[in-house]
Design a protein around this motif. Structure first.
Motif, PDB file in Angstrom:
ATOM      1  N   GLY A  59      -4.807   4.839 -19.707  1.00  6.14           N
ATOM      2  CA  GLY A  59      -5.057   3.599 -20.431  1.00  6.14           C
ATOM      3  C   GLY A  59      -4.176   2.458 -19.970  1.00  6.14           C
ATOM      4  N   LYS A  60      -3.612   1.745 -20.946  1.00  8.80           N
ATOM      5  CA  LYS A  60      -2.791   0.561 -20.671  1.00  8.80           C
ATOM      6  C   LYS A  60      -1.569   0.920 -19.832  1.00  8.80           C
ATOM      7  N   ASP A  61      -0.929   2.057 -20.124  1.00 10.07           N
ATOM      8  CA  ASP A  61       0.258   2.456 -19.365  1.00 10.07           C
ATOM      9  C   ASP A  61      -0.079   2.744 -17.909  1.00 10.07           C
ATOM     10  N   GLU A  62      -1.226   3.346 -17.679  1.00 10.20           N
ATOM     11  CA  GLU A  62      -1.665   3.608 -16.303  1.00 10.20           C
ATOM     12  C   GLU A  62      -1.913   2.295 -15.569  1.00 10.20           C
ATOM     13  N   LEU A  63      -2.557   1.361 -16.247  1.00  8.99           N
ATOM     14  CA  LEU A  63      -2.831   0.054 -15.646  1.00  8.99           C
ATOM     15  C   LEU A  63      -1.532  -0.668 -15.303  1.00  8.99           C
ATOM     16  N   LEU A  64      -0.584  -0.707 -16.242  1.00  8.70           N
ATOM     17  CA  LEU A  64       0.680  -1.392 -15.994  1.00  8.70           C
ATOM     18  C   LEU A  64       1.454  -0.757 -14.847  1.00  8.70           C
ATOM     19  N   GLN A  65       1.405   0.556 -14.748  1.00 10.95           N
ATOM     20  CA  GLN A  65       2.075   1.229 -13.637  1.00 10.95           C
ATOM     21  C   GLN A  65       1.430   0.851 -12.306  1.00 10.95           C
ATOM     22  N   ARG A  66       0.102   0.807 -12.291  1.00  9.00           N
ATOM     23  CA  ARG A  66      -0.620   0.434 -11.071  1.00  9.00           C
ATOM     24  C   ARG A  66      -0.328  -1.016 -10.686  1.00  9.00           C
ATOM     25  N   VAL A  67      -0.279  -1.901 -11.678  1.00 10.08           N
ATOM     26  CA  VAL A  67       0.015  -3.312 -11.431  1.00 10.08           C
ATOM     27  C   VAL A  67       1.432  -3.475 -10.892  1.00 10.08           C
ATOM     28  N   LEU A  68       2.385  -2.785 -11.503  1.00 12.17           N
ATOM     29  CA  LEU A  68       3.765  -2.863 -11.032  1.00 12.17           C
ATOM     30  C   LEU A  68       3.872  -2.390  -9.587  1.00 12.17           C
ATOM     31  N   PHE A  69       3.168  -1.315  -9.259  1.00 13.94           N
ATOM     32  CA  PHE A  69       3.179  -0.818  -7.883  1.00 13.94           C
ATOM     33  C   PHE A  69       2.586  -1.871  -6.940  1.00 13.94           C
ATOM     34  N   GLN A  70       1.444  -2.434  -7.308  1.00 15.61           N
ATOM     35  CA  GLN A  70       0.785  -3.426  -6.444  1.00 15.61           C
ATOM     36  C   GLN A  70       1.685  -4.636  -6.199  1.00 15.61           C
ATOM     37  N   LEU A  71       2.378  -5.084  -7.242  1.00 19.55           N
ATOM     38  CA  LEU A  71       3.212  -6.269  -7.094  1.00 19.55           C
ATOM     39  C   LEU A  71       4.521  -5.974  -6.373  1.00 19.55           C
ATOM     40  N   SER A  72       5.014  -4.755  -6.471  1.00 19.68           N
ATOM     41  CA  SER A  72       6.294  -4.390  -5.860  1.00 19.68           C
ATOM     42  C   SER A  72       6.182  -4.010  -4.390  1.00 19.68           C
ATOM     43  N   ALA A  73       5.046  -3.457  -4.006  1.00 12.86           N
ATOM     44  CA  ALA A  73       4.861  -3.010  -2.613  1.00 12.86           C
ATOM     45  C   ALA A  73       4.597  -4.211  -1.707  1.00 12.86           C
ATOM     46  N   ARG A  74       5.065  -4.130  -0.497  1.00 11.99           N
ATOM     47  CA  ARG A  74       4.856  -5.200   0.486  1.00 11.99           C
ATOM     48  C   ARG A  74       3.453  -5.070   1.070  1.00 11.99           C
ATOM     49  N   ARG A  75       2.642  -6.107   0.901  1.00 12.87           N
ATOM     50  CA  ARG A  75       1.264  -6.088   1.416  1.00 12.87           C
ATOM     51  C   ARG A  75       1.282  -5.904   2.927  1.00 12.87           C
ATOM     52  N   GLY A  76       0.472  -4.951   3.401  1.00  8.03           N
ATOM     53  CA  GLY A  76       0.407  -4.660   4.820  1.00  8.03           C
ATOM     54  C   GLY A  76       1.456  -3.658   5.267  1.00  8.03           C
ATOM     55  N   GLY A  77       2.286  -3.184   4.345  1.00  9.88           N
ATOM     56  CA  GLY A  77       3.361  -2.255   4.687  1.00  9.88           C
ATOM     57  C   GLY A  77       2.890  -0.818   4.871  1.00  9.88           C
ATOM     58  N   PHE A  78       1.665  -0.515   4.461  1.00 10.56           N
ATOM     59  CA  PHE A  78       1.101   0.825   4.599  1.00 10.56           C
ATOM     60  C   PHE A  78      -0.175   0.681   5.420  1.00 10.56           C
ATOM     61  N   SER A  79      -0.072   0.942   6.709  1.00  6.63           N
ATOM     62  CA  SER A  79      -1.165   0.614   7.633  1.00  6.63           C
ATOM     63  C   SER A  79      -2.524   1.240   7.304  1.00  6.63           C
TER      64      SER A  79
END
Length: 120
Positions: A23-43
């Motif tokens: 639910g909401k906790d899963e979404l927030l975890q996914r959002v935090l990961f997306q915002l924290s990871a460097r775009r393009g850092g995982f080829s």
């Protein structure tokens, strides 16, 4: 349902299994990961992550607008989520980007903290 991550590691339930979130906790975890990871850092998945690390290169007067753009881009795939606002605050060598979000009619806020330009 996903496995819970805290401080960059999976969370144990104390009985040999891992804690799951939904639910909401899963979404927030996914959002935090997306915002924290460097775009393009995982080829294999170049669309994963955000360009928030580029904020250090922006003039202070342009950071808020750039942060809104980078957050919206990173969360584009989260169809049930709306980004309502993004703010940037500099506290010494730490930049805090706070995203105001709407999910199923509920207002949520999530902050990503980044160290100096070389740390992110």
């Amino acid at each position: 349902m996903e496995l819970m991550i805290k401080n960059r590691d999976y969370v144990s339930d104390g009985a040999g299994s891992l804690v799951r979130v939904s639910g909401k906790d899963e979404l927030l975890q996914r959002v935090l990961f997306q915002l924290s990871a460097r775009r393009g850092g995982f080829s294999p998945l170049p669309e994963v992550g955000s360009k928030l690390y580029l904020l250090w290169r922006e003039k202070p007067s342009n950071r808020a607008a750039a942060a809104k753009k980078y957050v919206a881009e990173a969360l584009r795939g989260e169809k049930e989520l709306t980004v309502t606002d993004v703010s940037v605050a500099l506290c010494g060598d730490v930049m805090n980007v706070t995203a105001a979000l709407r999910y199923e009619g509920e207002e949520l806020a999530l902050t990503v903290s980044m160290g100096g330009a070389d740390d992110f």
